[in-house]
Design a protein around this motif. Sequence first.
Motif, short mmCIF file in Angstrom:
data_model
loop_
_atom_site.label_atom_id
_atom_site.label_comp_id
_atom_site.label_asym_id
_atom_site.label_seq_id
_atom_site.Cartn_x
_atom_site.Cartn_y
_atom_site.Cartn_z
N LEU A 128 8.99 -2.69 -2.08
CA LEU A 128 8.56 -2.23 -0.76
C LEU A 128 7.56 -1.08 -0.88
CD1 LEU A 128 9.14 -2.83 2.26
CD2 LEU A 128 10.57 -0.79 2.23
N LYS A 129 7.79 -0.23 -1.89
CA LYS A 129 6.89 0.91 -2.10
C LYS A 129 5.47 0.40 -2.40
CE LYS A 129 6.17 4.82 -5.12
NZ LYS A 129 6.65 5.48 -6.33
N VAL A 130 5.38 -0.65 -3.20
CA VAL A 130 4.08 -1.22 -3.55
C VAL A 130 3.39 -1.70 -2.28
CG1 VAL A 130 2.92 -3.08 -4.79
CG2 VAL A 130 4.81 -1.86 -5.86
N LYS A 131 4.13 -2.40 -1.44
CA LYS A 131 3.57 -2.91 -0.17
C LYS A 131 3.05 -1.77 0.70
CE LYS A 131 6.37 -6.96 0.42
NZ LYS A 131 7.68 -7.27 0.99
N ASN A 132 3.85 -0.70 0.80
CA ASN A 132 3.45 0.44 1.63
C ASN A 132 2.22 1.14 1.08
OD1 ASN A 132 5.34 0.13 3.61
ND2 ASN A 132 6.85 1.42 2.59
N MET A 133 2.15 1.28 -0.25
CA MET A 133 1.02 1.98 -0.84
C MET A 133 -0.26 1.16 -0.70
SD MET A 133 2.60 3.98 -4.08
CE MET A 133 1.59 5.45 -4.27
N LEU A 134 -0.12 -0.16 -0.67
CA LEU A 134 -1.30 -1.01 -0.52
C LEU A 134 -1.91 -0.85 0.87
CD1 LEU A 134 -0.21 -4.27 -2.36
CD2 LEU A 134 -2.04 -2.75 -3.03
N LYS A 135 -1.10 -0.38 1.83
CA LYS A 135 -1.61 -0.17 3.21
C LYS A 135 -2.48 1.07 3.29
CE LYS A 135 2.27 -2.29 5.60
NZ LYS A 135 3.63 -1.85 5.95
N ASN A 136 -2.32 1.98 2.33
CA ASN A 136 -3.08 3.22 2.34
C ASN A 136 -4.47 2.99 1.74
OD1 ASN A 136 -4.18 5.72 1.74
ND2 ASN A 136 -2.21 6.65 1.27
#
Length: 245
Positions: A128-136
């Motif tokens: 999930l962290k990877v997904k969230n960081m990709l949004k940045n």
Amino acid sequence: MKSITLTRTPTEKYYASVLVDDEKTEAVAITDLQSTQVVGVDVGLTDIAITSTGVKTGNPRFVKNAQLNLKRKQKKLSRCKKGSKGRAKARLLVAKAHERVAFARNDFQHKLSKQLIDENQAVIVETLKVKNMLKNHCLARSIADAGWHSLITRLDYKAKQAGKHLVKIDQWFASSKTCSCCGHKQENMPLNVRSWTCECGYLADRDINAAINIRQQGILKLKAEGLSVSANGGKRKSSTLLVAA
Ligand SMILES: [Zn+2]
């Protein structure tokens, strides 16, 4: 033999991928795990991977290093007349620069994923962290460099081949804010805070602490799936994970 797929790369290399059935059955998954063989892995930008055992890989930043070279070659390409011989040559040089970056990244990821799966029965990652960081968007380029998604894909199939487990934590939990020693949750944890001391006295390295929490969550998930994770496994062999140049 099932099929052959031929591909030609932009650098005019030809590849034949041959699909064969070796009639071997899939590896039987390990059901009795030793806790010393379960590792949590946090992903980051300064270090591509940080393990719960305290190993940091560094970040090879292949694209960033090769960027200047690429830019120069791209500029040269844009200056060439359309349809000219020079343009075709310049385009090939650009493709080759891209290819070198891809090869280096693949090589690093194969070695890292192989080592993590070889040395452990289960690897826990937080997807999930990877997904969230990709949004940045500000982080987007470095993240494209880090290539976490393809790293997780490689861990996944290598684990399956060996009958081992890749556990993906895809539900939010405060991996960075929670003390891995006593469970106390810090109020704030800005990105620039790299280490902190908990009220219980535990000195936490931000990333290693997160990796330990990821490991603990993973063990809960493994147990919920009916697998046993026993604590007695003797002392863990110390290992040095490859470190990127
Ligand atoms: Zn604490």
